[in-house]
Design an enzyme around this catalytic site. Structure first.
Site, PDB file in Angstrom:
ATOM      1  N   CYS A   1       0.774  -1.026  -0.142  1.00  0.00           N
ATOM      2  CA  CYS A   1       0.044   0.067   0.017  1.00  0.00           C
ATOM      3  C   CYS A   1       0.654   1.172  -0.093  1.00  0.00           C
ATOM      4  O   CYS A   1       1.839   1.284   0.454  1.00  0.00           O
ATOM      5  CB  CYS A   1      -0.876  -0.003   1.186  1.00  0.00           C
ATOM      6  SG  CYS A   1      -1.852  -1.216   1.119  1.00  0.00           S
TER       7      CYS A   1
ATOM      8  N   TYR B   1      -4.618 -12.639  -4.925  1.00  0.00           N
ATOM      9  CA  TYR B   1      -4.393 -12.339  -3.579  1.00  0.00           C
ATOM     10  C   TYR B   1      -5.095 -13.064  -2.540  1.00  0.00           C
ATOM     11  O   TYR B   1      -6.140 -12.867  -2.450  1.00  0.00           O
ATOM     12  CB  TYR B   1      -4.541 -10.578  -3.386  1.00  0.00           C
ATOM     13  CG  TYR B   1      -4.020 -10.119  -2.107  1.00  0.00           C
ATOM     14  CD1 TYR B   1      -3.166 -10.471  -1.160  1.00  0.00           C
ATOM     15  CD2 TYR B   1      -5.139  -9.188  -1.639  1.00  0.00           C
ATOM     16  CE1 TYR B   1      -2.885  -9.877   0.056  1.00  0.00           C
ATOM     17  CE2 TYR B   1      -4.980  -8.710  -0.420  1.00  0.00           C
ATOM     18  CZ  TYR B   1      -3.696  -8.725   0.232  1.00  0.00           C
ATOM     19  OH  TYR B   1      -3.590  -8.223   1.535  1.00  0.00           O
TER      20      TYR B   1
ATOM     21  N   HIS C   1      -3.048 -11.777   4.369  1.00  0.00           N
ATOM     22  CA  HIS C   1      -3.509 -10.731   5.225  1.00  0.00           C
ATOM     23  C   HIS C   1      -5.014 -10.711   5.893  1.00  0.00           C
ATOM     24  O   HIS C   1      -5.353  -9.758   6.421  1.00  0.00           O
ATOM     25  CB  HIS C   1      -3.371  -9.264   4.501  1.00  0.00           C
ATOM     26  CG  HIS C   1      -1.877  -9.232   4.215  1.00  0.00           C
ATOM     27  ND1 HIS C   1      -1.508  -8.540   3.099  1.00  0.00           N
ATOM     28  CD2 HIS C   1      -0.715  -9.277   4.824  1.00  0.00           C
ATOM     29  CE1 HIS C   1      -0.195  -8.456   3.151  1.00  0.00           C
ATOM     30  NE2 HIS C   1       0.171  -8.978   4.153  1.00  0.00           N
TER      31      HIS C   1
ATOM     32  N   ASP D   1       2.639  -9.887   9.160  1.00  0.00           N
ATOM     33  CA  ASP D   1       3.626  -9.530   7.833  1.00  0.00           C
ATOM     34  C   ASP D   1       4.657  -8.432   7.888  1.00  0.00           C
ATOM     35  O   ASP D   1       5.849  -8.627   7.581  1.00  0.00           O
ATOM     36  CB  ASP D   1       2.726  -9.307   6.477  1.00  0.00           C
ATOM     37  CG  ASP D   1       3.469  -9.527   5.293  1.00  0.00           C
ATOM     38  OD1 ASP D   1       4.719 -10.338   5.127  1.00  0.00           O
ATOM     39  OD2 ASP D   1       2.827  -9.116   4.370  1.00  0.00           O
TER      40      ASP D   1
END
Ligand code: ADP
Ligand code: SF4
Length: 697
Positions: free
Chosen positions: A31, A170, A173, A266
């Site tokens: 991000c 993806y 997370h 992470d």
């Protein structure tokens, strides 16, 4: 210079399906807080990494449909063709420097609240959205599954149209519907998409096939997978289903990008983890697939990078933060300039940008987010055409960065530090538990300054106003820092608390200078934290580790609430609990006797005492501006002394983050001879109307 041959392995090309990465440096999806609302900023950020030598540069997560709407967060977006210009701008800038552009497709499942689109979030089973909003996701039926597959396919087609070379699915997370389907925690379906492992994997397999077909044979297909959620048996584990997933799907994608879930696991900070902290969880991956593997772990040391490749743990050195702190890390290794690497300190100020919905900033790299709007390049600054000498006072982060960047511009610069060591607050704070890497803020700048013949550095040189007037150096920057207040004033108490002068008060600065010994060893200590970031908790941790009985009092409802933005809050609170620190929340200071503090509830005003022999108030800081005020009082003498400008920098102007002090020093160096027009917006702004065709020209 050329590179050391022991790093050759890092510059081998690696095939990813139909495309080839020119080396092993891989900027994994991360991000940026720029996303679809700041497309020029985003494109220039990514382009800079390609210029710096990262062979693959990825976008952040790209929402594929309005049922996946993270607003007000600002990620990439691929809802329809209207989003293509912003993403094409990314691929163009990445390709311009010979790198591969990757895009991470996501449907966020139950992770969104869809605040903007107002559509109902979708999940494998009925579930509360994990956004904290009073919103529930509904269980997807077969028609929804058909829709989801088509949305992924359409997004993949658009990604290809935008010029991406690698398309990601993806499942990490805990933020993606693909992971939600895989998870026993989120998926209690009784049809063929729930229950057994194969059933929970079904949607993932189908979408892998769909996307593969959509992108054809010129684009690579990558998967980002959480191989361990650090939840033990109630989550995915690297010995259990994490391994089973890769064993089952091993050869279907062209690349595996593996990591820990959730994001706080992470992107752990240096306070809680060492370089390479993910290795124990990801080292199995290459044993169950022949496809190239990328992983992360805040790698900044080229030797560690070589080791993980040689040990067969990774094929690519994945990086988010090290590529933010130094977009030119690969180039510097390639050119044999290891000492020039600006190492990430693992502070997560970058993640705070995304978490507060603004373009990210970085403690080490003040140019991040400014590539487009200010035209700042992390490696170059235009030389001053008529450089006039500068004197910088104070060798903390602001003064060091100002001196470094001025010297880079060809300015004769003198840096005077009153104390006996460089680094200011960074030198003191990096001695606190877990913050040793913060010393890199100082070390990199001192290293760079030591190579400049036009920079003179003086320790033990406390300068007075008279000294400065006598030197008559045309440009003077005052970066004398700030000191912690001891009068209780902060967010909660806006006026000084007279009762604090009774009993023993120890300021944070005393502990920062002298260590835990500044606090008497007998009697209970209260740390009153109204600052809400790291300092209160780290002082409590230090004192508890040195055997003090510590009570942590905060007017907030949890310890260090702002550290949610740096993904540390839960770890900080857990650590204090583990150290036996008593945590008292929602309490302000109300009074004091010799042995006790009187606290009052911030909601009800009800009071309660707490035993206290020593109080450490962590509330706010005041600028150390004595020197500035003395000079200001003698402003009439400046011109005769040959002084043109005197400017305050960093904490001396307004106490803030270390990142803000570095930025302040850098900004000064770029503009020190310019007249600032205070009526002008000091950066370019995105013209979204033009980008989306609402305005021409
Ligand atoms: P910042 O974060 O803004 O860089 P710091 O507090 O880290 O601020 O650093 C300020 C530095 O300035 C400290 O190392 C301090 O010793 C130094 N300093 C303060 N006053 C003077 C002075 N009059 N002359 C030289 N150095 C000074
Ligand atoms: Fe590293 Fe901190 Fe910069 Fe993030 S903000 S890249 S953690 S130095």
């Amino acid at each position: 210079m050329s590179r050391d041959s022991r790093f050759d392995i890092l510059f081998e090309p690696v095939k990813i399906g139909p495309v080839t990465a020119r080396n092993r440096f891989y900027q994994v999806p991360h991000c940026s807080g720029m996303g679809y609302r700041y497309p020029n900023a985003e494109a220039h950020l990514r382009g800079m990494k390609a210029e710096g030598g990262w062979a693959v540069v990825s976008t952040q997560e790209a929402e594929i449909h309005p049922t996946s709407d993270l607003t007000p967060a600002n990620e990439a977006r691929l809802w329809d063709d209207g989003d293509l210009p912003a993403l094409s701008a990314v691929t163009e800038r990445v390709h311009a420097h010979g790198s591969l552009a990757a895009i991470q497709l996501v449907h966020n499942g139950l992770h969104v609240a869809n605040r903007f689109s107002r559509m109902i979030p979708l999940a494998p089973s009925h579930a509360v959205s994990d956004s904290l909003d009073p919103v529930q996701a509904r269980a997807m039926d077969k028609a929804d599954i058909t829709d989801m597959r088509r949305w992924y396919r359409n997004a993949a087609l658009r990604a290809k149209k935008a010029g991406f070379d690698i398309v990601y699915l993806y499942a990490g997370h805990d933020m993606s519907v693909l992971q939600h389907f895989l998870s026993r925690r989120h998926n209690d379906r009784s049809d063929e998409y729930g229950g057994s492992f194969e059933n929970r994997l079904r949607l993932f397999r189908e979408i892998l096939d769909d996307v593969r077909e959509a992108i054809g044979d010129t684009c690579a297909l990558a998967v980002r997978l959480a191989v361990d959620e650090l939840m033990g048996p109630s989550g995915i584990t690297c010995e259990g289903e994490g391994k089973d997933i890769i064993s089952a799907l091993g050869e279907l994608p062209d690349l595996w990008d593996v990591n820990l879930s959730d994001w706080s696991n992470d992107s752990q900070t240096a306070r809680f983890s060492e370089e390479g902290y993910q290795e124990p969880y990801i080292r199995f991956v290459k044993s169950v697939t022949t496809k190239p593997v990328v992983g992360v772990g805040r790698y900044t040391s080229p030797d560690s990078m070589v080791r993980v490749v040689k040990q067969g743990i990774l094929d690519f050195i994945g990086a988010a933060r090290p590529s933010i702190a130094d977009p030119f890390l690969p180039k510097k290794i390639e050119e044999g300039r290891i000492d020039d690497i600006r190492e990430c300190i693992g502070c997560n100020i970058c993640t705070s940008g995304d978490n507060t919905n603004v373009p990210m900033r970085c403690t080490q790299n003040p140019t991040v987010g400014e590539e487009w709007r200010k035209g700042w390049h992390p490696e170059t600054i235009a030389r001053s055409e008529a450089p006039e000498p500068a004197l910088i006072i104070g060798g903390g982060p602001a003064g060091l960065e100002a001196a470094r960047a001025l010297a880079q511009r060809g300015v004769d610069v003198m840096l005077a530090e009153g104390g006996g060591e460089w680094g200011g607050r960074v030198a003191r704070e990096c001695r606190l538990p877990g913050l040793a890497t913060w010393g890199r803020v100082r070390d990199w700048r001192i290293g760079q300054l030591s190579t400049r013949v036009n920079a003179e550095l003086y320790l033990h040189s406390p300068l007075s106003a008279a000294d400065i007037l006598q030197y008559g150096i045309p440009h003077v920057a005052i970066a004398t820092g700030a000191s912690w207040r001891t009068d209780g004033v902060g967010r909660t108490h806006r006026m000084a608390l007279d009762f604090l002068s009774e009993g023993i008060l120890v300021s944070p600065d005393a502990i920062l200078s002298e260590g835990a010994e500044a606090v008497p060893s007998d009697g209970p200590v209260v740390v009153f934290d109204d600052d809400c970031f790291y300092m209160g908790s780290v002082l409590a941790e230090l004192l508890a580790r040195r055997g003090r009985t510590v009570t942590f009092v905060t007017p907030e409802s949890q310890v260090s609430p702002w550290s949610r933005n740096t993904l540390e809050q839960a770890r900080i609170q857990k650590r204090l609990i583990g150290l036996g620190v008593e945590i008292v929340t929602a309490m302000a200071l109300a009074g004091r006797t010799k042995d006790q503090l009187e606290l009052s509830c911030v909601y009800s005003g009800r009071s309660r005492p707490v035993d206290c022999a020593t109080l450490v108030p962590v509330t706010a800081r005041l600028p150390d501006e004595t020197l500035w005020l003395e000079l200001k009082a003698r402003e009439a003498e400046w011109a005769d002394a040959g002084i043109k400008t005197i400017t305050r920098l960093g904490d001396c102007l307004a106490p803030g983050l270390i990142a803000a002090a570095v930025y302040s020093g850098h900004q000064y160096a770029r503009t020190y001879q310019e007249q600032v027009d205070k009526d002008r917006v000091p950066f370019m702004r995105e013209d979204i109307a033009r980008l989306y065709g609402l305005r021409s020209g």
